[in-house]
Scaffold this motif. Structure first.
Motif, PDB file in Angstrom:
ATOM      1  N   SER A 239       0.875  -1.179   0.000  1.00  0.00           N
ATOM      2  CA  SER A 239       0.000   0.000   0.000  1.00  0.00           C
ATOM      3  C   SER A 239       0.901   1.215   0.000  1.00  0.00           C
ATOM      4  O   SER A 239       1.660   1.440   0.944  1.00  0.00           O
ATOM      5  CB  SER A 239      -0.904  -0.005   1.231  1.00  0.00           C
ATOM      6  OG  SER A 239      -1.773  -1.104   1.205  1.00  0.00           O
ATOM      7  N   THR A 240       0.843   2.010  -1.057  1.00  0.00           N
ATOM      8  CA  THR A 240       1.869   3.016  -1.306  1.00  0.00           C
ATOM      9  C   THR A 240       1.325   4.432  -1.284  1.00  0.00           C
ATOM     10  O   THR A 240       0.128   4.667  -1.472  1.00  0.00           O
ATOM     11  CB  THR A 240       2.523   2.767  -2.677  1.00  0.00           C
ATOM     12  OG1 THR A 240       1.543   2.988  -3.701  1.00  0.00           O
ATOM     13  CG2 THR A 240       3.049   1.355  -2.778  1.00  0.00           C
ATOM     14  N   ALA A 248      -5.811  -1.733 -17.730  1.00  0.00           N
ATOM     15  CA  ALA A 248      -6.615  -2.677 -18.516  1.00  0.00           C
ATOM     16  C   ALA A 248      -5.745  -3.676 -19.262  1.00  0.00           C
ATOM     17  O   ALA A 248      -6.175  -4.809 -19.523  1.00  0.00           O
ATOM     18  CB  ALA A 248      -7.495  -1.898 -19.499  1.00  0.00           C
ATOM     19  N   ASP A 249      -4.494  -3.282 -19.612  1.00  0.00           N
ATOM     20  CA  ASP A 249      -3.616  -4.207 -20.335  1.00  0.00           C
ATOM     21  C   ASP A 249      -2.845  -5.141 -19.407  1.00  0.00           C
ATOM     22  O   ASP A 249      -1.980  -5.884 -19.849  1.00  0.00           O
ATOM     23  CB  ASP A 249      -2.643  -3.435 -21.234  1.00  0.00           C
ATOM     24  CG  ASP A 249      -1.685  -2.542 -20.441  1.00  0.00           C
ATOM     25  OD1 ASP A 249      -1.688  -2.608 -19.183  1.00  0.00           O
ATOM     26  OD2 ASP A 249      -0.928  -1.781 -21.070  1.00  0.00           O
ATOM     27  N   GLY A 250      -3.147  -5.094 -18.095  1.00  0.00           N
ATOM     28  CA  GLY A 250      -2.512  -6.000 -17.151  1.00  0.00           C
ATOM     29  C   GLY A 250      -1.300  -5.432 -16.449  1.00  0.00           C
ATOM     30  O   GLY A 250      -0.734  -6.090 -15.563  1.00  0.00           O
ATOM     31  N   GLN A 251      -0.859  -4.229 -16.807  1.00  0.00           N
ATOM     32  CA  GLN A 251       0.293  -3.621 -16.149  1.00  0.00           C
ATOM     33  C   GLN A 251      -0.077  -3.161 -14.733  1.00  0.00           C
ATOM     34  O   GLN A 251      -1.183  -2.684 -14.491  1.00  0.00           O
ATOM     35  CB  GLN A 251       0.773  -2.401 -16.927  1.00  0.00           C
ATOM     36  CG  GLN A 251       1.475  -2.662 -18.222  1.00  0.00           C
ATOM     37  CD  GLN A 251       2.062  -1.369 -18.760  1.00  0.00           C
ATOM     38  OE1 GLN A 251       3.084  -0.866 -18.290  1.00  0.00           O
ATOM     39  NE2 GLN A 251       1.383  -0.800 -19.760  1.00  0.00           N
ATOM     40  N   GLU A 252       0.893  -3.291 -13.801  1.00  0.00           N
ATOM     41  CA  GLU A 252       0.787  -2.683 -12.477  1.00  0.00           C
ATOM     42  C   GLU A 252       1.648  -1.431 -12.503  1.00  0.00           C
ATOM     43  O   GLU A 252       2.858  -1.506 -12.769  1.00  0.00           O
ATOM     44  CB  GLU A 252       1.303  -3.645 -11.397  1.00  0.00           C
ATOM     45  CG  GLU A 252       0.358  -4.779 -11.073  1.00  0.00           C
ATOM     46  CD  GLU A 252      -0.548  -4.462  -9.892  1.00  0.00           C
ATOM     47  OE1 GLU A 252      -0.493  -3.328  -9.389  1.00  0.00           O
ATOM     48  OE2 GLU A 252      -1.313  -5.349  -9.493  1.00  0.00           O
ATOM     49  N   VAL A 253       1.060  -0.275 -12.220  1.00  0.00           N
ATOM     50  CA  VAL A 253       1.816   0.974 -12.285  1.00  0.00           C
ATOM     51  C   VAL A 253       1.725   1.718 -10.956  1.00  0.00           C
ATOM     52  O   VAL A 253       0.777   1.540 -10.171  1.00  0.00           O
ATOM     53  CB  VAL A 253       1.312   1.888 -13.427  1.00  0.00           C
ATOM     54  CG1 VAL A 253       1.505   1.216 -14.773  1.00  0.00           C
ATOM     55  CG2 VAL A 253      -0.139   2.298 -13.211  1.00  0.00           C
ATOM     56  N   GLN A 254       2.738   2.539 -10.737  1.00  0.00           N
ATOM     57  CA  GLN A 254       2.807   3.393  -9.560  1.00  0.00           C
ATOM     58  C   GLN A 254       2.820   4.845 -10.024  1.00  0.00           C
ATOM     59  O   GLN A 254       3.557   5.211 -10.941  1.00  0.00           O
ATOM     60  CB  GLN A 254       4.070   3.099  -8.762  1.00  0.00           C
ATOM     61  CG  GLN A 254       4.375   4.095  -7.663  1.00  0.00           C
ATOM     62  CD  GLN A 254       3.362   4.031  -6.535  1.00  0.00           C
ATOM     63  OE1 GLN A 254       3.030   2.955  -6.054  1.00  0.00           O
ATOM     64  NE2 GLN A 254       2.840   5.182  -6.127  1.00  0.00           N
ATOM     65  N   ASP A 272      10.207  -2.844  -4.216  1.00  0.00           N
ATOM     66  CA  ASP A 272      11.468  -2.406  -3.610  1.00  0.00           C
ATOM     67  C   ASP A 272      11.654  -0.898  -3.740  1.00  0.00           C
ATOM     68  O   ASP A 272      12.253  -0.252  -2.876  1.00  0.00           O
ATOM     69  CB  ASP A 272      12.655  -3.122  -4.274  1.00  0.00           C
ATOM     70  CG  ASP A 272      12.692  -4.602  -3.946  1.00  0.00           C
ATOM     71  OD1 ASP A 272      12.109  -4.986  -2.908  1.00  0.00           O
ATOM     72  OD2 ASP A 272      13.286  -5.381  -4.717  1.00  0.00           O
ATOM     73  N   LYS A 273      11.148  -0.331  -4.810  1.00  0.00           N
ATOM     74  CA  LYS A 273      11.305   1.101  -5.047  1.00  0.00           C
ATOM     75  C   LYS A 273      10.151   1.911  -4.481  1.00  0.00           C
ATOM     76  O   LYS A 273      10.350   2.997  -3.919  1.00  0.00           O
ATOM     77  CB  LYS A 273      11.429   1.360  -6.549  1.00  0.00           C
ATOM     78  CG  LYS A 273      11.568   2.829  -6.926  1.00  0.00           C
ATOM     79  CD  LYS A 273      11.698   2.993  -8.439  1.00  0.00           C
ATOM     80  CE  LYS A 273      11.838   4.470  -8.825  1.00  0.00           C
ATOM     81  NZ  LYS A 273      11.954   4.655 -10.286  1.00  0.00           N
TER      82      LYS A 273
END
Length: 875
Positions: A239-240, A248-254, A272-273
């Motif tokens: 939790s960031t 929608a394309d399956g990517q996890e982004v921050q 980690d980042k």
């Protein structure tokens, strides 16, 4: 089977018929011993009892009974959390005791032989020991034996009977201040006791105030740790700050995490980042303020009748810093004004640091009253009629929380508006520092819930000698009791609307009758100076469950002045608590280990079969868990057995006792880590657990666990208790050594017939504490002229982590804690004491399945070395 009324009449008939034919006899002073209702001049007990005196409590330097009782060798596992800040099984900042590591619900707590109301912020399971100041205590009897036949339900693992000062004379003021070596965890206490006898009675008044300060985890543990390739490395929460999203394309982004930089920036999520170090915003010690008022009055209404009344009041205020609040996942359209990705997405696990760290606060008010009439019949039988009433009310909440429904409104262009002064403003949750004050005002609220508990009981007891046998007096006790309890919890309406918590309301009633006999068998013959048996039966008729009869059969064999043999076989009974039976769902983020992370062998194959890919990594260390009750749960029964030997002479005493507790149909709630492990060990056998697990269909992370009590097949606990005391004097120096040791022989559970037996012996767990084979306490006291001193050593044996892990966390070593106190009598009225607890600043060990502070907060000291100065003045 007898009905309640028939058994009651039979028992009372026994007493009245003997009273009618009795002759006037000489009055004999009698004492009630914990573990028996018979008031006898013979204080020998078939059951093992450990007694802590007021002097024992005074040398600890502690201000809370929970700390003292949980340090006993017979105690284990989680109790309350008056000292550790966040983990609890009965309400935040409460204080309980857990004998044999069998749970607070299987340890019955009494005050002067009477039950106490449950304590907390609503629908709680056990009394809050914060309501009893240590300065009021004369002694504490710990009965390490099942005692349902004597005291009724819940006395499965044992009974803690707290006896208050009754004949105190004069005025005593105790003042204490202290802090840790890190200059935090400040502690201040004032205790004023007054006692005075008057023409026909006695009065005791006690006022106690305790103020425990704050201690942050970050000053002791810079970050949460995990073991990687034999080294400990910092880990972070998934939790960031700034927010994460599944595109929608399956990517996890921050999204952007640096204030003042490009607010539309986003990149591939990397724990980690981007992860969050939640230790920076947590307490290691529970800040608390506590005020206790107590009054005890005894008044002779006549030569044969005495009125005893007691009123105790406790106010507790506590608070904890908690990490920034979040909200449930929200689906956001690619067309939403503030969405920088150009894709539909699910916004999730955002820590909203735009609002200062919230406080989680609690306030409770508890009142306990007793009115008792007691007297002596013409045949010296003693009777008592008593009414016991207790009520606890509480409030808890967050200084702010996020309304999930309103958050969703601010992310839906069909509902919100980007126009200034909009009634429902659209929110920019995509990056740090983008939320406007208007959005924050709209979506936040002060979350507050209320609740309480109530106890009423009416009882009549009769005890005395029936007749004189060749070997001694045949003594009895009998009585009837009606007890009603209720508990309720009214959560914040918005929290209920968002599915975070359900209301709780329930009550119970039981009508009971008991008979106890002490039967002398032999006396004054070789190798049998005195032999007697104790027999007890209790019939309990419950409102929601079938009636139950419990028994006790005890034997004491005094061989001579030095040797005594004793043994007890008894049955015990426990009905579900109000929360176990009537509790709704409460969503909590609990430390839970997903076995598919790093899985091998059978578990890996079953994880793959469930669609979880090889190389899966758990996102963070907590999982949202729905904890609640189960209307289908039923009572549990137990059989207990103790067998012991006692040796004593003028200087030395020793007791050695074997105990065995076997619980059938045990009420149990399996931990989340265990549910997951068992599910992927054998998905068919543990289908019920698998059905309680919800995973994200794309990321495969566990999004919700359902954890509810059920009737397990069995629970078995056995071990050996050893107590040795030696006291003497040498050239005007008095000294005393006390050594208590428990060797655990068995501690295991079976969830249901056919399931694997979970062996806890020698293990340390994520949510149930340590079940080390050895636990021991050694205390040395010395007094010479005006000086007195004590030195205590607590030993906690090594244990294997239940979830194994790497070479560092798979096993915790044995631990020794050293406490010391030195006191000086400045005058006949004033004593000044200086003490240090955890003298060598022993740090808690790291374990794989840590539940907080990188360790087991139920077992180890997380604060470190702390000192105190205490002054005791007698007026």
């Amino acid at each position: 089977m007898f009905s309640y009324s028939k058994l009651s009449l039979a028992l009372l008939g026994l007493g009245l018929s003997h009273f009618v034919s009795a002759q006037q006899t000489t009055h004999i002073e009698r004492v009630e011993v914990t573990g028996s209702k018979i008031q006898d001049i013979d204080l020998e007990s078939a059951s093992p009892v450990t007694t802590l005196t007021a002097e024992d409590l005074a040398i600890t330097g502690m201000s809370n009974l929970e700390e003292v009782l949980q340090s006993l060798s017979a105690s284990a596992g989680p109790a309350g959390n008056a000292t550790n800040a966040y983990w609890t099984s009965n309400g935040y900042a409460t204080a309980q005791v857990n004998l044999r590591g069998m749970g607070i619900k299987r340890t019955l707590v009494l005050l002067n032989g009477k039950r106490l109301v449950a304590g907390g912020t609503g629908a709680n399971d056990s009394p809050d020991l914060n309501m009893i100041p240590m300065g009021l205590v004369e002694r504490i009897d710990i009965l390490k034996d099942g005692a349902s036949a004597i005291y009724g339900a819940d006395a499965v693992a044992g009974v803690v009977n707290i006896i208050t000062k009754s004949n105190f004379e004069g005025t005593t003021l105790v003042a204490k201040v202290g802090q840790s070596s890190k200059k935090d965890a400040e502690n201040a206490e004032l205790n004023l006791s007054y006692g005075n006898s008057f023409d026909k009675g006695h009065v005791t008044v006690n006022i106690n105030y305790v103020d425990n300060g704050n201690a942050l985890q970050s000053t002791r543990n810079p970050c949460p740790l995990s073991e990687v390739d034999g080294k400990l490395v910092c880990i972070s929460s998934g939790s960031t700050i700034g927010g994460r999203a599944l595109l929608a394309d399956g990517q996890e982004v921050q999204f952007n995490q640096v204030a003042g930089q490009n607010g539309d920036h986003f990149e591939t999520y990397d724990n980690d980042k981007h992860g969050y170090n939640w230790f920076e915003a947590l307490n290691a010690y529970n800040p608390m303020q506590r005020l206790n008022l107590a009054t005890f009055v005894s008044y002779e209404l006549s030569d044969s009748i005495v009125l005893d009344t007691s009123v105790l009041y406790a106010n507790r205020q506590s608070d904890q810093v908690v990490t920034p609040r979040g909200f449930n996942s929200v689906d956001v359209s690619k067309l939403f004004a503030y969405n920088p990705t150009g894709q539909d997405l699910t916004l999730k696990r955002r820590r909203n640091i735009e609002v200062p760290n919230p406080e989680f606060y609690q306030e409770t008010n508890t009142t306990q009253t007793t009115f008792a009439l007691s007297g002596t019949l013409v045949n010296n039988w003693l009777w008592q009629a008593s009414y016991n009433w207790g009520r606890n009310t509480g409030t808890d909440g967050w200084s702010y929380d996020f309304d999930d429904t309103k958050v969703a409104h601010t992310l839906d262009a069909n509902v919100c508006s980007t126009a200034s002064n909009a009634a429902i403003p659209c929110g920019d949750y995509f990056g740090i520092g983008e939320l406007s004050p208007e959005v924050i005002d709209y979506v936040t609220y002060q979350r507050e819930g209320t609740g309480g508990n109530q106890l009423q009981s009416l009882s009549f007891d009769l005890t005395g000698d029936i007749t004189e046998l060749k070997a001694g007096s045949l003594a009895f006790a009998t009585g009837v009791t009606v007890r009603k309890e209720k508990g309720w919890r009214d959560p914040d309406p918005i929290a209920m609307q968002n599915g975070e918590e359900d209301a709780i309301s329930g009550d119970s009633e039981v009508k009971e009758a008991f008979l106890e006999l002490s039967i002398p068998l032999l006396s004054d013959i070789p190798y049998a100076q005195s032999v007697k048996t104790d027999v007890a039966l209790r019939y309990s008729d419950y409102q929601h469950f079938d009636a139950e009869t419990t028994y006790k059969l005890g034997l004491t064999w005094r061989v001579n002045d030095q040797w005594l043999l004793r043994g007890v076989r008894s049955s015990a009974f426990r009905t579900p608590t109000i929360t176990e039976q009537f509790g709704g769902t409460n969503i909590e983020n609990l430390i839970t280990m997903d076995p598919c992370d790093g899985a091998t062998g059978t578990i890996l194959n079953n994880c793959l079969a469930a669609g979880i890919p090889n190389g899966f990594v758990q996102d963070g260390s907590t999982i949202r868990t729905g904890v609640g009750g189960n209307t289908a749960v039923g009572p549990e029964t137990a059989n207990t057995f103790t067998l012991g030997v006692v040796f004593q002479n003028a200087l030395f005493s020793a007791t050695l006792d074997y105990f065995d507790i076997d619980v059938d149909n045990a009420i149990n709630s399996v931990s989340g880590s265990n549910m997951l492990r068992l599910c992927y060990s054998d998905p068919l056998a543990y289908k019920a657990y698998c059905d309680s697990i919800t995973r994200d269909t794309i990321t495969h992370q566990v999004t919700l666990l359902e954890k509810r009590p059920m009737n397990a097949a069995s629970k078995q606990v056995s071990g050996i208790d050893l107590n040795i005391q030696f006291a003497s004097s040498y050239e005007h120096v008095d000294y005393k050594l006390t050594w208590d040791t428990t060797r655990l022989l068995k501690h295991q559970n079976t969830a249901f017939d056919g399931a694997e037996t979970e062996v806890l012996l020698g293990k340390i767990t994520s949510d149930r504490g340590s079940f080390a084979k050895w636990k021991s306490n050694l205390t040395a006291n010395v007094a010479a002229a005006q000086w007195r001193g004590s030195y205590s050593i607590q030993y906690i044996g090594k244990a294997q982590d239940e979830n194994e892990g790497g070479p560092i966390g798979s096993q915790v070593p044995s631990i020794l804690y050293h406490d010391v106190q030195l006191g000086y009598a400045v005058s006949d009225s004033l004593i000044v004491s200086l003490g240090i607890d955890n003298l060598f600043d022993k740090r808690p060990p790291f374990l794989t399945s840590w539940n907080d502070a990188n360790t087991d907060v139920f077992t180890y000291d997380t604060v470190g070395r702390r000192g105190y100065l205490k002054a005791t003045y007698q007026f």
